[in-house]
Write a protein that holds these residues in place. Sequence first.
Motif, PDB file in Angstrom:
ATOM      1  N   PHE A 256      -3.927  10.341 -78.010  1.00 50.53           N
ATOM      2  CA  PHE A 256      -3.567   9.827 -79.335  1.00 50.53           C
ATOM      3  C   PHE A 256      -2.119  10.138 -79.686  1.00 50.53           C
ATOM      4  O   PHE A 256      -1.697   9.897 -80.803  1.00 50.53           O
ATOM      5  N   THR A 274      -8.212  11.440 -88.329  1.00 43.79           N
ATOM      6  CA  THR A 274      -7.661  10.116 -88.574  1.00 43.79           C
ATOM      7  C   THR A 274      -8.024   9.235 -87.385  1.00 43.79           C
ATOM      8  O   THR A 274      -8.695   9.691 -86.467  1.00 43.79           O
ATOM      9  N   TYR A 275      -7.606   7.992 -87.406  1.00 39.40           N
ATOM     10  CA  TYR A 275      -7.877   7.111 -86.268  1.00 39.40           C
ATOM     11  C   TYR A 275      -6.925   5.925 -86.353  1.00 39.40           C
ATOM     12  O   TYR A 275      -6.301   5.682 -87.386  1.00 39.40           O
ATOM     13  N   HIS A 276      -6.804   5.212 -85.258  1.00 38.34           N
ATOM     14  CA  HIS A 276      -6.129   3.918 -85.267  1.00 38.34           C
ATOM     15  C   HIS A 276      -7.121   2.899 -84.752  1.00 38.34           C
ATOM     16  O   HIS A 276      -7.883   3.191 -83.831  1.00 38.34           O
ATOM     17  N   THR A 277      -7.100   1.712 -85.332  1.00 39.67           N
ATOM     18  CA  THR A 277      -8.079   0.718 -84.875  1.00 39.67           C
ATOM     19  C   THR A 277      -7.825   0.314 -83.427  1.00 39.67           C
ATOM     20  O   THR A 277      -8.729  -0.167 -82.757  1.00 39.67           O
ATOM     21  N   ASP A 279      -7.113   2.445 -81.014  1.00 44.75           N
ATOM     22  CA  ASP A 279      -7.276   3.589 -80.131  1.00 44.75           C
ATOM     23  C   ASP A 279      -7.851   3.146 -78.796  1.00 44.75           C
ATOM     24  O   ASP A 279      -8.602   2.166 -78.720  1.00 44.75           O
ATOM     25  N   LEU A 280      -7.522   3.909 -77.785  1.00 44.80           N
ATOM     26  CA  LEU A 280      -8.058   3.683 -76.437  1.00 44.80           C
ATOM     27  C   LEU A 280      -9.593   3.539 -76.503  1.00 44.80           C
ATOM     28  O   LEU A 280     -10.246   4.260 -77.248  1.00 44.80           O
ATOM     29  N   GLU A 281     -10.121   2.569 -75.748  1.00 47.31           N
ATOM     30  CA  GLU A 281     -11.581   2.360 -75.761  1.00 47.31           C
ATOM     31  C   GLU A 281     -12.158   2.708 -74.402  1.00 47.31           C
ATOM     32  O   GLU A 281     -11.760   2.156 -73.385  1.00 47.31           O
ATOM     33  N   PHE A 283     -15.765   3.645 -74.306  1.00 44.14           N
ATOM     34  CA  PHE A 283     -17.215   3.743 -74.477  1.00 44.14           C
ATOM     35  C   PHE A 283     -17.876   2.374 -74.571  1.00 44.14           C
ATOM     36  O   PHE A 283     -19.008   2.252 -75.046  1.00 44.14           O
ATOM     37  N   MET A 284     -17.182   1.322 -74.191  1.00 42.78           N
ATOM     38  CA  MET A 284     -17.754  -0.018 -74.337  1.00 42.78           C
ATOM     39  C   MET A 284     -18.768  -0.241 -73.218  1.00 42.78           C
ATOM     40  O   MET A 284     -19.803  -0.784 -73.397  1.00 42.78           O
TER      41      MET A 284
ATOM     42  N   HIS B  82     -20.128  -1.226 -82.605  1.00 43.97           N
ATOM     43  CA  HIS B  82     -18.824  -1.477 -81.991  1.00 43.97           C
ATOM     44  C   HIS B  82     -17.732  -1.095 -82.991  1.00 43.97           C
ATOM     45  O   HIS B  82     -17.902  -1.312 -84.196  1.00 43.97           O
ATOM     46  N   PRO B  83     -16.627  -0.552 -82.489  1.00 41.01           N
ATOM     47  CA  PRO B  83     -15.518  -0.256 -83.401  1.00 41.01           C
ATOM     48  C   PRO B  83     -15.142  -1.511 -84.204  1.00 41.01           C
ATOM     49  O   PRO B  83     -15.043  -2.605 -83.649  1.00 41.01           O
ATOM     50  N   THR B  90     -15.668   3.009 -91.091  1.00 40.79           N
ATOM     51  CA  THR B  90     -14.784   3.821 -90.254  1.00 40.79           C
ATOM     52  C   THR B  90     -15.490   4.909 -89.459  1.00 40.79           C
ATOM     53  O   THR B  90     -14.856   5.572 -88.639  1.00 40.79           O
ATOM     54  N   TYR B  93     -15.009   5.081 -85.714  1.00 40.39           N
ATOM     55  CA  TYR B  93     -13.639   5.373 -85.248  1.00 40.39           C
ATOM     56  C   TYR B  93     -13.424   6.888 -85.165  1.00 40.39           C
ATOM     57  O   TYR B  93     -12.816   7.393 -84.226  1.00 40.39           O
ATOM     58  N   LYS B  96     -15.424   8.237 -82.291  1.00 37.20           N
ATOM     59  CA  LYS B  96     -14.816   7.947 -80.999  1.00 37.20           C
ATOM     60  C   LYS B  96     -13.792   9.018 -80.614  1.00 37.20           C
ATOM     61  O   LYS B  96     -13.837   9.571 -79.521  1.00 37.20           O
ATOM     62  N   ARG B 119     -21.855   5.133 -76.001  1.00 40.61           N
ATOM     63  CA  ARG B 119     -21.835   3.682 -75.840  1.00 40.61           C
ATOM     64  C   ARG B 119     -21.904   2.987 -77.204  1.00 40.61           C
ATOM     65  O   ARG B 119     -22.618   3.439 -78.097  1.00 40.61           O
ATOM     66  N   TRP B 120     -21.171   1.889 -77.322  1.00 41.20           N
ATOM     67  CA  TRP B 120     -21.274   1.079 -78.541  1.00 41.20           C
ATOM     68  C   TRP B 120     -22.252  -0.071 -78.277  1.00 41.20           C
ATOM     69  O   TRP B 120     -22.043  -0.868 -77.361  1.00 41.20           O
TER      70      TRP B 120
END
Lengths: 284, 166
Positions: A256, A274-277, A279-281, A283-284, B82-83, B90, B93, B96, B119-120
């Motif tokens: 981050f 905090t977060y950014h939309t 952010d590295l993914e 977990f998909m 899902h994000p 939020t 997020y 995550k 997993r999402w």
Amino acid sequence: MNDATQIVRERATALLADGTVAAVVGWAAGRGDHDRHVFVARTPEEAALLVADQYCGALAAKRVLSLLDEGKIALVARGCESRAVNRFMADRQLKRDQVHVIGWPCPGMLDPATGDALKRCTECQRRNPVLSDEVVGDPVPEPELDRFAELERFEQKTPEERRAFFQDMYESCIRCYACRNACPCCTCRVCFVDQERVGWMGEEFTADQARYYGTVRAFHTGDRCIECGECQRVCPQHLPLMLLMHKQVRDIDGLFGPYPGGGMEPEGPDPLRTYHTDDLEEFM
Amino acid sequence: MPIAETAHEAQGQANEEFRPKILAFCCNWCTYAGADLAGLNRMNYPADVKVLRVPCSGRVNPQHVLRALQDGCDGVLVCGCHPGDCHYSTGNYYAKRRMMVFKRLLEFEGLPPERFQIRWISGSEAGKFRDTIVQVTDDIKKLGPMAADEPSQAVVAALRAKEGEL
Ligand code: SF4
Ligand code: SF4
């Protein structure tokens, strides 16, 4: 008497005498040679006992929090103490006008027994205070070193070796909670370990419990850690707690970042708050 | 014995004695609905996974994961929307970021990565829910019970011999 001690005493005496502060937090000599402990001076006479030399190993900052009822507090602050002050402000433990920071560019501390540099000082990245109301002495050059060197050596181990290493480590932990109590990030009124069981180790004490405590403690402070190394310094079992802290700091920086480490700024948000939309993914 | 139809069943037969315990934290709004849909569609998936419904993946305190692994689970799965689709906007997020750091911390301490997965899965992804459960169960069966992770005597002895050098 060295210069810093001289100036700290003079400044502390003046601040106490004119009522600017109710107390000055610093260090004083103990019984043994080079033995220094955190000390609170409330009168000009006590201010004459303050010491600021290369044996002041302890992080003095957390002492301030227990004194706030007495009024404004002065703190002799090196790089690490000043980062702790930022930490306290970001964690809403302290307001800027409650503390008078006497900045002290740090010469690096020595182990009184061996004369070697303290481990936490060999991994320090910020010797000059990040904030101050006045400064004692001239700025010192910032060290250029790789604070993750030990971590990188350790990561060469296989997962099985690391598993064995940490099993050993958690079997050695006596759950004294010194690491938590010394840490400037650990300021919760009720700690998660005390929510489950009050007091020191119970009869059912196991390495699993030590791991639960140790891992979660490290994680709770991971994204706020000022890397002062105080947890490891105070551990009576000499457990390498900074491995866990440096691991997280370096991961956060990589995932981050860029992330300079905790306490560099007086305000958050901390990386895990905090977060950014985008952010590295993973977990998909 | 019937012939195994899928690789998954073949694996299951090979490890008949070991039925893993897997805990799946599923957020109420997406993954739990997805699991529900998988059930409505009569999809088959291993019953080794126990679903624990939570309001949001952001509610899953990472320490619950460690506690579950210490208290008898062989694997933990944390699932959420899902994000961008979080019911509370939020929560996932935050989850995550937390899980990314905590997972690395546990792996640093030696936990095999398969034992803690995230997993999402949305409310309409019944198939993804089933596939995830199948895959996680397979992973854990391959690893065996938590006790199988205990380091060997040889590694412990070598470590003790090198005490002090990090
Ligand atoms: S200071 Fe050391 S022995 Fe005490 S609780 Fe922390 S890790 Fe355990
Ligand atoms: S976790 Fe250790 S190094 Fe980090 S702020 Fe707390 S005492 Fe300092």
